[in-house]
Design a protein around this motif. Structure first.
Motif, PDB file in Angstrom:
ATOM      1  N   SER A  68      -2.418  10.986  -9.856  1.00  0.00           N
ATOM      2  CA  SER A  68      -3.176   9.966 -10.306  1.00  0.00           C
ATOM      3  C   SER A  68      -3.665  10.298 -11.857  1.00  0.00           C
ATOM      4  N   THR A  69      -3.943  11.617 -11.917  1.00  0.00           N
ATOM      5  CA  THR A  69      -4.351  12.102 -13.443  1.00  0.00           C
ATOM      6  C   THR A  69      -3.284  11.695 -14.350  1.00  0.00           C
TER       7      THR A  69
ATOM      8  N   GLU B 251     -13.546   4.321 -14.553  1.00  0.00           N
ATOM      9  CA  GLU B 251     -12.690   4.410 -13.590  1.00  0.00           C
ATOM     10  C   GLU B 251     -12.937   5.369 -12.681  1.00  0.00           C
TER      11      GLU B 251
ATOM     12  N   ARG C 142      -3.200  16.336 -10.333  1.00  0.00           N
ATOM     13  CA  ARG C 142      -2.760  15.094  -9.347  1.00  0.00           C
ATOM     14  C   ARG C 142      -1.940  14.102 -10.123  1.00  0.00           C
TER      15      ARG C 142
ATOM     16  N   GLN D 171      -5.820   0.307 -11.644  1.00  0.00           N
ATOM     17  CA  GLN D 171      -6.461   1.153 -12.244  1.00  0.00           C
ATOM     18  C   GLN D 171      -5.950   1.270 -13.593  1.00  0.00           C
TER      19      GLN D 171
ATOM     20  N   VAL E 265      -0.839   9.430 -14.129  1.00  0.00           N
ATOM     21  CA  VAL E 265      -0.662   8.167 -14.182  1.00  0.00           C
ATOM     22  C   VAL E 265      -1.775   7.668 -15.393  1.00  0.00           C
ATOM     23  N   TYR E 266      -3.174   8.249 -15.347  1.00  0.00           N
ATOM     24  CA  TYR E 266      -3.936   7.736 -16.350  1.00  0.00           C
ATOM     25  C   TYR E 266      -3.568   8.352 -17.813  1.00  0.00           C
TER      26      TYR E 266
ATOM     27  N   ARG F 110      -0.230   0.793  -5.903  1.00  0.00           N
ATOM     28  CA  ARG F 110      -1.490   1.695  -5.599  1.00  0.00           C
ATOM     29  C   ARG F 110      -2.176   1.792  -6.813  1.00  0.00           C
ATOM     30  N   TYR F 111      -1.522   1.910  -7.959  1.00  0.00           N
ATOM     31  CA  TYR F 111      -2.016   2.011  -9.094  1.00  0.00           C
ATOM     32  C   TYR F 111      -2.423   1.064 -10.359  1.00  0.00           C
TER      33      TYR F 111
ATOM     34  N   GLU G 164     -10.725  15.899 -14.054  1.00  0.00           N
ATOM     35  CA  GLU G 164      -9.493  15.085 -14.292  1.00  0.00           C
ATOM     36  C   GLU G 164      -9.307  14.244 -15.639  1.00  0.00           C
TER      37      GLU G 164
END
Length: 187
Positions: A64-65, A143, A62, A24, A67-68, A20-21, A149
């Motif tokens: 995703s945040t 991104e 989140r 990114q 992960v970033y 999924r990531y 975020e």
């Protein structure tokens, strides 16, 4: 649920997170580093870190945040390491130019495989930005993260993020105008 299952050691859930990531993580790493091969390594390091330390994610933001944040930190660490390596190579080059009999450092593979001219110019301009400006503008413009975020990823106030993105755009506009102007003036 996917994150919770991964935190409990479910390898299938973790593999889904990677799928999924992965694009990114690679993209943000490549934009920060400017080197495809280093970005691939950083992406792997990011997912290894998530696998080892994913239990630290506490749903305060989140996933995703989170992960970033892990990817950006890994890329910055690699960038520092690459800078030290480049500095060493530059010192060797100086010694070689002074007449020392040392082997010549290999060319950067990224330079040898440069893509489209404008893309290369944009990347060059991005790399000239200080990290404090580059990270927010990459995360926002390339991104697609929101100001909030980005603030969470970088541990900054949202107003600071907006200000840095604005300053980064101004600097990039000036640099790109100069770079593209040089190219077209010389033709």
């Amino acid at each position: 649920q996917l994150v919770e299952r991964s935190q409990q050691g479910n390898l299938s859930a973790f593999n889904t997170i990677v799928e999924r990531y992965q694009s990114q993580v690679y993209n943000v790493s490549a934009r920060i580093l400017g080197e495809r091969f280093a970005a691939e390594d950083v992406a792997q390091e990011t997912f290894l870190s998530l696998h080892r330390h994913g239990h630290r994610f506490r749903q305060e933001c989140r996933f995703s945040t989170f992960v970033y944040r892990v990817a950006a930190n890994a890329a910055l660490n690699r960038r520092r390491s690459l800078k030290r390596s480049r500095d060493r190579i530059n010192r060797l080059g100086v010694r070689q130019a002074a007449g020392d009999d040392l082997p010549h450092a290999p060319r950067n593979p990224e330079d040898a495989a440069a893509g489209l001219e404008i893309e290369a110019r944009v990347q060059e301009a991005l790399l000239q930005l200080p990290d404090s400006l580059r990270l927010p503008v990459v995360l926002y413009e390339l991104e697609g993260l929101s100001y909030g975020e980005i603030a969470s990823v970088l541990g900054l106030a949202e107003g600071t993020v907006k200000s840095r993105i604005h300053r980064a755009r101004q600097v990039l506009r000036t640099k790109l105008r100069g770079m593209l102007g040089r190219t077209h003036d010389g033709a």
